[in-house]
Design a protein around this motif. Structure first.
Motif, PDB file in Angstrom:
ATOM      1  N   ASP A   1      14.265  -0.053   2.652  1.00 28.15           N
ATOM      2  CA  ASP A   1      13.112  -0.891   2.556  1.00 28.15           C
ATOM      3  C   ASP A   1      11.848  -0.247   2.426  1.00 28.15           C
ATOM      4  O   ASP A   1      10.776  -0.473   1.608  1.00 28.15           O
TER       5      ASP A   1
ATOM      6  N   TYR B   1       6.490   0.389  -4.596  1.00 24.10           N
ATOM      7  CA  TYR B   1       5.852  -0.831  -5.549  1.00 24.10           C
ATOM      8  C   TYR B   1       4.082  -0.484  -5.212  1.00 24.10           C
ATOM      9  O   TYR B   1       3.622  -0.636  -6.289  1.00 24.10           O
TER      10      TYR B   1
ATOM     11  N   PRO C   1       7.730  -5.628  -1.859  1.00 21.06           N
ATOM     12  CA  PRO C   1       9.016  -5.909  -1.148  1.00 21.06           C
ATOM     13  C   PRO C   1       8.897  -5.606   0.346  1.00 21.06           C
ATOM     14  O   PRO C   1       8.190  -4.699   0.613  1.00 21.06           O
TER      15      PRO C   1
END
Length: 138
Positions: free
Chosen positions: A32, A39, A115
Motif C-alpha cells: 500500500d 503514484y 491509492p
C-alpha cells in the motif's frame, strides 16, 4: 497564478501507515505504501516536467507538531501535538504555478485518486490561491 494544494491527515492515519490500525484507519501494508509513493512520485515528476511544480512536501506526523502562542501576559505558551480537539491536520502540500483554477482543480482530482487501502479515510484536497506581496492574488 500560484496555488497551495493541501492534503489532510490525522495522527491515526500516520500510525496506520506504520502498520497500526485503529477504528478510524486500517493498517497499511508495505505494498500500500509503495503504491502511494510511486503514484505521488509520478505526479511530482509530471508537475516538474510541465513547469507547474514550485514546491511540494509531505509533513511529519502530527505528534511531532508544536504550537507556539501567547498567554494574557504575552508569555509564550508552547504545546506539543497531537491535539485532542483536532481531527485532521495538514499532511502535505504542493505550491503550483498553474494557468487557471480549472487546471489546478484537475491536479487536485489526480491527488485525490492516490491509492490507499480499502476503508482508509478520504479527505478533500484543499486548493487555496496564493496572494502576492501586494495583497493581490499572484
Amino acid at each position: 497564478m500560484k496555488y497551495l494544494v493541501m492534503v489532510l491527515g490525522s495522527q491515526a492515519d500516520y500510525q496506520a501507515m506504520q502498520g497500526s490500525a485503529s477504528t478510524d484507519s486500517p493498517a497499511w501494508s508495505e505494498q500500500d505504501l509503495q503504491a502511494m509513493y510511486a503514484y505521488m512520485s509520478a505526479l511530482n515528476n509530471d508537475l516538474a516536467e510541465s513547469g507547474e511544480l514550485v514546491d511540494g512536501q509531505g509533513l511529519a506526523e502530527p505528534a511531532r507538531t508544536r504550537l507556539v502562542g501567547l498567554d494574557a501576559d504575552g508569555k509564550a505558551v508552547i504545546t506539543d501535538g497531537p491535539y485532542g480537539e483536532t481531527k485532521e491536520l495538514l499532511a502535505g502540500y504542493w505550491v503550483l504555478d498553474c494557468a487557471s483554477l480549472e487546471r489546478v482543480t484537475e491536479i487536485a482530482e489526480r491527488v485525490a485518486r492516490s491509492p490507499q487501502p480499502a476503508g482508509a479515510p478520504e479527505y478533500p484536497v484543499v486548493i487555496r490561491p496564493i496572494m502576492d506581496g501586494s495583497g493581490d492574488l499572484g
